[in-house]
Design a protein around this motif. Structure first.
Motif, PDB file in Angstrom:
ATOM      1  N   ASP A 113       0.836  -1.205   0.000  1.00  0.00           N
ATOM      2  CA  ASP A 113       0.000   0.000   0.000  1.00  0.00           C
ATOM      3  C   ASP A 113       0.872   1.258   0.000  1.00  0.00           C
ATOM      4  OD1 ASP A 113      -2.401  -1.295  -0.125  1.00  0.00           O
ATOM      5  OD2 ASP A 113      -2.634  -1.476   2.036  1.00  0.00           O
ATOM      6  N   ASP A 114       2.045   1.181   0.649  1.00  0.00           N
ATOM      7  CA  ASP A 114       2.990   2.300   0.611  1.00  0.00           C
ATOM      8  C   ASP A 114       3.415   2.583  -0.821  1.00  0.00           C
ATOM      9  OD1 ASP A 114       2.876   2.537   3.305  1.00  0.00           O
ATOM     10  OD2 ASP A 114       4.779   1.545   3.738  1.00  0.00           O
ATOM     11  N   ILE A 115       3.722   1.499  -1.562  1.00  0.00           N
ATOM     12  CA  ILE A 115       4.132   1.661  -2.971  1.00  0.00           C
ATOM     13  C   ILE A 115       2.991   2.294  -3.760  1.00  0.00           C
ATOM     14  CG2 ILE A 115       4.770   0.439  -5.091  1.00  0.00           C
ATOM     15  CD1 ILE A 115       6.250  -1.602  -3.409  1.00  0.00           C
ATOM     16  N   CYS A 116       1.753   1.784  -3.541  1.00  0.00           N
ATOM     17  CA  CYS A 116       0.581   2.323  -4.253  1.00  0.00           C
ATOM     18  C   CYS A 116       0.395   3.803  -3.911  1.00  0.00           C
ATOM     19  CB  CYS A 116      -0.680   1.547  -3.871  1.00  0.00           C
ATOM     20  SG  CYS A 116      -0.670  -0.126  -4.499  1.00  0.00           S
ATOM     21  N   PHE A 117       0.583   4.135  -2.616  1.00  0.00           N
ATOM     22  CA  PHE A 117       0.432   5.520  -2.160  1.00  0.00           C
ATOM     23  C   PHE A 117       1.455   6.408  -2.861  1.00  0.00           C
ATOM     24  CE2 PHE A 117       1.829   8.805   0.958  1.00  0.00           C
ATOM     25  CZ  PHE A 117       0.706   9.616   0.871  1.00  0.00           C
ATOM     26  N   CYS A 118       2.711   5.917  -2.907  1.00  0.00           N
ATOM     27  CA  CYS A 118       3.769   6.677  -3.570  1.00  0.00           C
ATOM     28  C   CYS A 118       3.404   6.959  -5.022  1.00  0.00           C
ATOM     29  CB  CYS A 118       5.089   5.905  -3.530  1.00  0.00           C
ATOM     30  SG  CYS A 118       5.762   5.761  -1.867  1.00  0.00           S
ATOM     31  N   HIS A 119       2.840   5.938  -5.705  1.00  0.00           N
ATOM     32  CA  HIS A 119       2.489   6.110  -7.117  1.00  0.00           C
ATOM     33  C   HIS A 119       1.312   7.049  -7.283  1.00  0.00           C
ATOM     34  CE1 HIS A 119       5.265   2.840  -7.866  1.00  0.00           C
ATOM     35  NE2 HIS A 119       5.251   3.239  -9.109  1.00  0.00           N
ATOM     36  N   ARG A 150      -0.200   6.919 -16.060  1.00  0.00           N
ATOM     37  CA  ARG A 150      -0.642   6.334 -14.784  1.00  0.00           C
ATOM     38  C   ARG A 150      -0.597   4.806 -14.842  1.00  0.00           C
ATOM     39  NH1 ARG A 150      -6.122   7.598 -11.426  1.00  0.00           N
ATOM     40  NH2 ARG A 150      -5.383   9.711 -11.746  1.00  0.00           N
ATOM     41  N   PHE A 151      -0.941   4.224 -16.014  1.00  0.00           N
ATOM     42  CA  PHE A 151      -1.007   2.753 -16.114  1.00  0.00           C
ATOM     43  C   PHE A 151       0.351   2.113 -15.837  1.00  0.00           C
ATOM     44  CE2 PHE A 151      -0.798  -1.208 -18.587  1.00  0.00           C
ATOM     45  CZ  PHE A 151      -1.769  -1.925 -17.923  1.00  0.00           C
ATOM     46  N   PRO A 152       1.430   2.494 -16.562  1.00  0.00           N
ATOM     47  CA  PRO A 152       2.723   1.856 -16.224  1.00  0.00           C
ATOM     48  C   PRO A 152       3.170   2.157 -14.796  1.00  0.00           C
ATOM     49  CG  PRO A 152       3.032   3.615 -17.847  1.00  0.00           C
ATOM     50  CD  PRO A 152       1.567   3.383 -17.740  1.00  0.00           C
ATOM     51  N   LEU A 153       2.859   3.371 -14.312  1.00  0.00           N
ATOM     52  CA  LEU A 153       3.274   3.696 -12.944  1.00  0.00           C
ATOM     53  C   LEU A 153       2.480   2.890 -11.918  1.00  0.00           C
ATOM     54  CD1 LEU A 153       3.787   7.563 -13.111  1.00  0.00           C
ATOM     55  CD2 LEU A 153       5.515   5.794 -13.122  1.00  0.00           C
TER      56      LEU A 153
END
Length: 1442
Positions: free
Chosen positions: A507-513, A553-556
């Motif tokens: 979730d941290d990674i998702c938040f960063c993105h 946004r998709f690749p990120l």
């Protein structure tokens, strides 16, 4: 000018004319362009593709298609390629269809031009000039155009299958190979199956066979071959040569050893390379599709730019708008078809990968090349996880692996177009993205660490669950369920703690993105408008940039998923590599000479047998091996089978080998299949074997005769019956050498004698064969040609019976001490008395009669995992929400809503900003606009993701605990009916789905749903006309979704159901590896495993194709929404602001993806929530009585005297079966010692099961000290009486845990129990003493030692009632004597019930109960019963006691 002069010398017919083609209200192409480029394009396409296509056809020959009318018609129009395709078995050609399509499109432009030209001439009255019309030219062109159209239609049709193809032979072939090209790219060929699935729930018979290239027999050998090549390349080989010796027997030079050592270190074999070489070529096709798709993705924003430009330019011709709209439709449709072909290739590769991994793991274990020592380092749980979880991880990664290069490509292209649009301001956004990379890397590394820890916990949990399920009977007898429930729960808690850290990191990674995406757009726009006052953010710049940011946004967004997937797969890759690299058995451990007429050994083995052993067995000899518990008897047989690592010397065996293990290994198959063991059925020989192994009476008792299904591990057979089936299997195989590991210990003395005489002895069926018999029975020794006496892994004496007696050595001393009770029997045997007549022992009915009179329904025992049908009930979703917690569920939905509302608000605000008037080349309110836009971005919180993840873990904990409790509360009949594979599947795969898959799918489902609703709302606000289109498209969408889910859900269920037998068969194989190896049946078991995996994939393959079928249709619906949004925007361009139009179309471009994801995720939610349904179903199965009653009035010290009263007692194993025992009435006083005897299957063990309420009484009652046991809690009853069971079951863990799992006793008490059980010396000699780690199933202790551990358990509990269920069957006479003396002294004041095979152990008991066919035949003191000369007298006479 050159090209224009090529077209016409005077330049009157130019090659290209912008005024005629573009800047006009009635466009047309120049005649020169039509006559050159439009003619060349189809030809160029064919010339360029033909060489590659011919090469492809040459390499992929599918057979020969007979000439048909369709083929003749096609041939008329394109001879060479069509005929070559026919000869190579191509039923429908994509190359040719595309050629005809391109040719037709090019011709259509010319066709329109000619028609237009004629219309203009008619309009302007020029029709009076007949000379200007070339009738022949026009006529031939129209004929050409018609033929092109016919060719295109014919190319859409598929030809008949080639001769001798798989489709012709198969009863239900996969329609993919015979489908036309159009059908293949739109996945229309699966529609027939979907229609069936919509009309009624799909069944197994509806599924097609797998394509040949997807089957295990094709896929697995490829990977195994590549892996072997990798092992050879790195000079690493799992096969170990015997130390100090070359294969030819020459000594190895010291230099060679040093060289080998240095070469050994060159590296480990790469599993990754092996996988790439196996699946890479096919998978590369997907990369080609991905490149095309990635490029097409950027066409959408470009067309959006042109459309906004078109709206701003009021002088632009109207047809430009319609042209852009049509171009948008064509591009999105092509993009859809290419993307779905890409996914299809990925998923098929993933499927093949899983098949290959499961096959490779199975071949490593069950085929039985891995050494036992290496096998112990990988637990059953770990290996099951390799086949289920790790194989799945590879499948998941395959879908995303192309994103490694695709994501950077998309980012670079997006940044390029953004630079074109906004200039250097884009660098601000790039800086934000670059800053996020190291943060993501750190979080990813943490995630990997957590992943490794989680998999370790998962392995331990599955391993423990596997043991619990295998030893469930013992757990219930000892009332240990709660102790093991707590152990499993403790492992589960540590697993969930790590899982919580993993999901928070993710979730941290998702938040960063998410933050980075918001900050990228915000920082780019901020820098753009602030760096220069004249930089105006108009609709074209803002919404084209926003569309590009959405692509970005998709690749990120995918990158964290790919990182997570790669982390998981790398962990799995390492685990698989380590497992596949395990040391393998040396095939040269045992030599198989063709000439030598003997069996000889002169060797030292790695474990068990420590000393040099020299023995030579003549062909056809009968050899007996005797010795105390743990002296190395079984190890000697293992060594002869090649199961142990030979250190030096040689072993050679002539001829085929049959092996009977000490603990019978029984398959989950019919009794007959267990005996035949894959051999051809020969009725006369089969009947002889069944009769000789004393199985005829059992066939009468069993509900389906020899067609009765035997449960896993032989649950519905008694110990004696299992052992006799095991002997019958060996005898039926008709081998040259028989290795028999104490097979007679588990049967009664008289049955043992019968089997010895009819099978093993000099006059038995095996006469003339080489027989090596490990035995504790002294009565058989006089008939042995050779006796080997083993002490501590060494043969101390060797010779015939009379020779050894004459030597007056250890053997003679042993005989004198322990054989006094059997002396008469020995004399009988030496004297050659025939013993008990078979007619008295066995029923005269033959096998055929036993077979035919039974019902096949009653013969069934196990229940296959059934697939539910119909929609998943709402109650399942409700259960899941309750497991999460309703407040948390509602709060998560609210956070989702807030997040998407904020996102919508920011984009709407941007559209208002772009419509701001421009005053003096600047926008006056830009600071305010920018501030509000930034505020919207920052309010897009990510907490919704964390709440869903936390809720998922809470639900997972609750569901696992509930399932664990429900399974442990189930009665024994449930475990007999349910294959362990089903249960392992629930605790492994289904639990993993609930842990990780369902929460992430719910997040994506909620995100997609709010995206679709938001997009539709924006499009409706911008262009209200779309309201006409959305309802019918919505209905179509809904119908397609329901149509799809009906089949998809059922396919998922069928796949889940067919997965369990893979694990069941695998577990069964693991238990019987030594037997399978000994009989040389590895290939048959490999074929069986491959068949089960393929059967599982036949349900999985249609489900992935159904996904593609759905995606094509849904994306078409989405493409229609995009097209209509653009079309209505073009129609209303005079009344529409560029900002609102840009917003509308940029959202419309997203709606296709969102719609697709919404349906995929809704169906994924429904198909994966089946895991919850599966886990919950064990809550509805029958349960045992309560473990403890709330208001128990039982006195603390009960039972005080041990008085047992059995009144008119009877029980049955299943409702549909007759009573197993009936009308038994016995009164046993406290402190009495009662022996229970009877023929195998007479009901002895059934009586003890009734006493412990493993099976509840069908009639009558049992009272202990005046208390009716039916009115007690099960744990209250089972913890107050003790049993030493027939099968000594140990669990992995410390020795102390095995004795006292509740930690209720002190170390002194435990040591005292071990001393009384004659284990103190053994345990004291272990390095870890009481903390000695027992391996899975107690494999690192001998069977006799395990039995003594069970005795120590009983001594530790020391209750007033002790039951011995054939407890000394597996120990030698000396140990048996020790056990009996311990029981007599330590349980002197207790009531002891002993089920005995060795009658000498109960001759001094108070009374004996004789059972016969489930009824009480005799009851009284041994002396009285002998005097009566009834059944007991005959049994005693057989045992040489009278």
């Amino acid at each position: 000018m050159g090209i224009d002069s090529f077209c016409s010398l005077d330049g009157s017919d130019p090659f290209w004319d912008w005024n005629r083609t573009w800047q006009t209200h009635n466009p047309d192409l120049t005649p020169c362009f039509q006559n050159t480029v439009l003619v060349w394009i189809p030809c160029l396409y064919l010339w360029l593709s033909a060489p590659f296509y011919i090469l492809y056809l040459k390499r992929n020959d599918r057979g020969y298609i007979c000439m048909t009318h369709l083929n003749r018609a096609k041939t008329l129009l394109a001879t060479f390629l069509i005929q070559y395709e026919r000869m190579k078995g191509v039923q429908s050609s994509g190359v040719m269809l595309n050629f005809w399509l391109v040719a037709l499109v090019c011709a259509t432009v010319t066709f329109r031009s000619k028609i237009l030209h004629e219309i203009l001439k008619m309009l302007f009255g020029l029709s009076f000039q007949p000379a200007s019309v070339n009738v022949f030219k026009y006529t031939t062109f129209y004929i050409y155009y018609t033929m092109l159209l016919i060719s295109l239609i014919l190319a859409c049709l598929s030809d008949q299958p080639p001769l001798f193809s798989q489709a012709v032979k198969d009863s239900n072939p996969c329609p993919e190979l015979g489908a036309s090209f159009l059908s293949r790219i739109t996945f229309w060929w699966i529609t027939g199956l979907m229609v069936i699935g919509y009309k009624r729930p799909l069944e197994e018979k509806d599924l097609w066979s797998l394509n040949t290239e997807d089957k295990s027999e094709k896929v697995v050998p490829q990977l195994v071959r590549r892996w072997d090549q990798e092992c050879n390349k790195t000079l690493y080989s799992p096969k170990r040569a015997a130390k100090g010796e070359k294969k030819e027997g020459q000594p190895i030079e010291e230099s060679e050893i040093l060289l080998a050592k240095t070469l050994q270190k060159t590296g480990e074999p790469s599993l990754f390379c092996a996988l790439c070489r196996t699946f890479g070529p096919y998978f590369l096709v997907s990369s080609l599709y991905k490149i095309i798709h990635d490029i097409l993705m950027f066409v959408g924003p470009e067309i959006l730019r042109l459309l906004i430009q078109f709206v701003n330019d009021s002088s632009a011709p109207t047809w430009h708008g319609y042209f852009y709209t049509t171009l948008l439709l064509v591009c999105t449709c092509v993009q859809t078809l290419i993307l779905q072909k890409y996914f299809h290739v990925c998923f098929v590769t993933g499927m093949r990968l899983r098949t290959a991994i499961v096959g490779a793991v199975y071949r490593k274990v069950s085929a039985l090349v891995i050494t036992n020592a290496a096998r112990r380092t990988s637990t059953v749980g770990e290996i099951v996880n390799l086949m289920s979880v790790d194989a799945q991880r590879f499948m998941d990664l395959i879908t995303y692996i192309n994103m490694i290069w695709s994501a950077p490509l998309q980012v670079i292209l997006a940044l390029y177009f953004l630079w074109q649009n906004l200039g250097p301001s884009v660098l601000a956004g790039v800086a934000v993205m670059v800053l996020m990379v190291p943060l993501n890397a750190v979080i990813a590394m943490k995630t990997k660490t957590y992943q490794v820890a989680q998999m370790k916990s998962k392995d331990n949990r599955i391993k423990l669950m596997n043991e619990v399920l295998n030893g469930i009977k013992v757990l219930k007898l000892y009332a240990w369920e709660l102790a093991f429930k707590d152990k499993v729960s403790a492992i589960r808690e540590s697993e969930l703690r790590v899982l919580m850290k993993t999901v928070v990191s993710f979730d941290d990674i998702c938040f960063c993105h998410l933050v980075s995406f918001t900050k990228v757009a915000l920082s780019t726009f901020a820098v753009y408008v602030l760096v220069d006052d004249h930089n105006i953010l108009d609709a074209q710049k803002a919404f084209v940039s926003l569309a590009l940011f959405n692509i970005l946004r998709f690749p990120l967004n995918m990158l964290p998923m790919v990182i997570s997937s790669m982390v998981q797969a790398s962990v799995s890759m390492k685990r698989l590599r380590v497992f596949l690299s395990h040391e393998e058995l040396d095939e040269d451990n045992v030599e198989r000479p063709a000439i030598t007429a003997c069996e000889s050994s002169d060797s030292i083995w790695k474990s068990g047998i420590k000393q040099m052993i020299n023995v030579r067995v003549p062909e056809g000899a009968f050899v007996a091996v005797v010795g105390h518990v743990g002296s190395g008897k079984s190890s000697l047989l293992s060594a002869l089978l090649g199961e142990m690592q030979k250190q030096e010397g040689s072993v050679s065996i002539k001829g085929s080998v049959a092996y009977v293990p000490q603990q019978a290994w029984i398959q989950n198959a019919t009794l007959k299949d267990n005996i035949l063991f894959g051999r051809e059925a020969k009725d006369s020989w089969y009947e002889k074997v069944v009769e000789a192994c004393a199985l005829l009476p059992d066939l009468e008792v069993l509900p389906g005769g020899d067609l009765t299904e035997i449960g896993e591990k032989g649950v519905n057979l008694s110990g004696g019956q299992k052992q006799r089936v095991s002997v019958a299997r060996a005898v039926y195989c008709n081998c040259a050498v028989y290795l028999l590991d104490d097979p007679l210990s588990a049967v009664d003395a008289h049955v043992g004698k019968h089997i010895f005489e009819k099978v093993i002895g000099p006059q038995g069926l095996l006469q003339g064969r080489t027989r090596v018999l490990v035995t504790h029975g002294l009565s058989f020794l006089p008939q042995a040609d050779l006796i080997l006496v083993m002490v501590d892994g060494e043969i101390t004496e060797m010779g015939s019976y009379t020779e050894l007696l004459g030597r007056q050595g250890a053997f003679a001393e042993f005989l004198r001490t322990y054989a006094s009770t059997e002396q008469e029997e020995v004399e009988e045997s030496v004297g050659g008395e025939a013993g008990l007549l078979v007619s008295e022992l066995l029923s005269s009915n033959d096998v055929a009669a036993a077979k035919t009179t039974k019902s096949t329904e009653a013969a069934r025992l196990t229940e296959a995992d059934k697939a539910n049908t119909g929609r998943v009930k709402l109650s399942v979703f409700w259960e899941y929400m309750k497991a999460i917690g309703l407040p948390l569920s509602i709060f998560s939905i609210f956070l989702f809503f807030c997040h998407h509302l904020s996102s919508l608000g920011s984009n709407y605000w941007l559209s208002l900003w772009t419509d701001d008037p421009v005053i003096n080349n600047t926008q006056p309110n830009r600071e305010m606009r920018l501030g509000v836009y930034g505020a919207f971005g920052l309010t897009q919180v990510f907490w919704y993701s964390v709440t869903v993840s936390v809720g998922g873990i809470l639900a997972s904990r609750y569901l696992h605990q509930t399932m664990l409790y429900n399974v442990l509360r189930s009665p024994m009949s449930f475990f007999e009916r349910t294959p362990s594979g089903n249960l392992v599947n629930r605790f492994a795969k289904e639990t993993d789905t609930i842990d990780t898959v369902i929460p992430s799918i719910i997040k994506m489902f909620m995100g997609s749903m709010f995206n679709v609703l938001g997009s539709c709302a924006v499009i409706l606000i911008a262009t209200p006309l779309v309201a006409i289109i959305i309802p019918p498209l919505g209905l179509l969408y809904f119908f397609v979704q329901r149509f799809y889910v009906a089949s998809s859900r059922q396919l998922k269920r069928l796949e889940s159901v067919s997965r369990s037998p893979v694990y069941t068969h695998f577990n069964e194989t693991l238990l019987g590896t030594s037997v399978i190896r000994a009989f040389g049946e590895q290939q048959r078991f490999i074929r069986e495993s491959d068949g089960r995996v393929d059967h599982n994939q036949t349900a999985y393959f249609p489900s992935i194709v159904a996904n593609r079928w759905l995606a094509v249709r849904l994306e078409f619906v989405g493409n229609c929404i995009v097209t209509f949004a653009a079309l209505f925007a073009v129609m209303a361009r005079d009344s529409l602001s560029p900002g609102i139009m840009g917003l509308s179309i940029s959202y419309a471009l997203q709606v296709t993806t969102s719609l697709n994801w919404l349906v995929r995720m809704s169906s994924e939610v429904e198909t994966n929530i089946v895991a919850v349904e599966k886990v919950k179903e064990y809550g509805d199965t029958e349960k045992e009585a309560e473990w403890r009653l709330e208001h128990s009035t039982l006195p603390a010290g009960w039972p005080t005297t041990g008085h047992i009263e059995i009144r008119n007692f009877g029980l049955r194993y299943r409702e549909d079966l007759e009573l197993a025992i009936s009308d038994i009435s016995v009164n046993i006083e406290g402190g009495e010692k009662v022996g229970i005897v009877g023929r195998t299957g007479a009901g002895k063990s059934s009586l003890t099961l009734g006493l412990f309420r493993i099976i509840e009484a069908a009639q009558g009652e049992i009272c202990i000290d005046g208390v009716n046991i039916a009115k007690l809690g099960l744990h209250e009853l089972r913890s107050r009486i003790t049993i030493i069971p027939q099968d000594p079951v140990l669990f992995s863990g410390s020795l102390r845990m095995n004795l006292d799992p509740f930690d209720g006793y002190t170390d002194e008490e435990v040591w005292r129990a071990l001393e009384l059980a004659h284990l103190k010396n053994f345990v004291s000699g272990l390095p870890d003493k009481l903390n000695h780690e027992c391996s899975e199933g107690g494999e690192n202790l001998s069977l006799g030692q395990r039995q003594l551990v069970c005795l120590a358990r009983a001594l530790l509990r020391k209750t007033k009632i002790l039951v011995l269920d054939e407890a000394t069957a597996a120990v030698d006479l000396e140990t048996d004597n020790l056990i009996q003396s311990t029981i007599r002294t330590q349980f002197e004041d207790c009531t002891v019930l002993t089920i005995a095979h060795r009658l000498n152990t109960i001759m001094d008991y108070t009374r004996v109960l004789v059972l016969d066919k489930g009824h009480m035949a005799e009851f009284g003191s041994p002396s009285n019963l002998i005097a009566k000369k009834g059944i007991f007298y005959k049994m005693a006479k057989d045992s040489g006691l009278v």
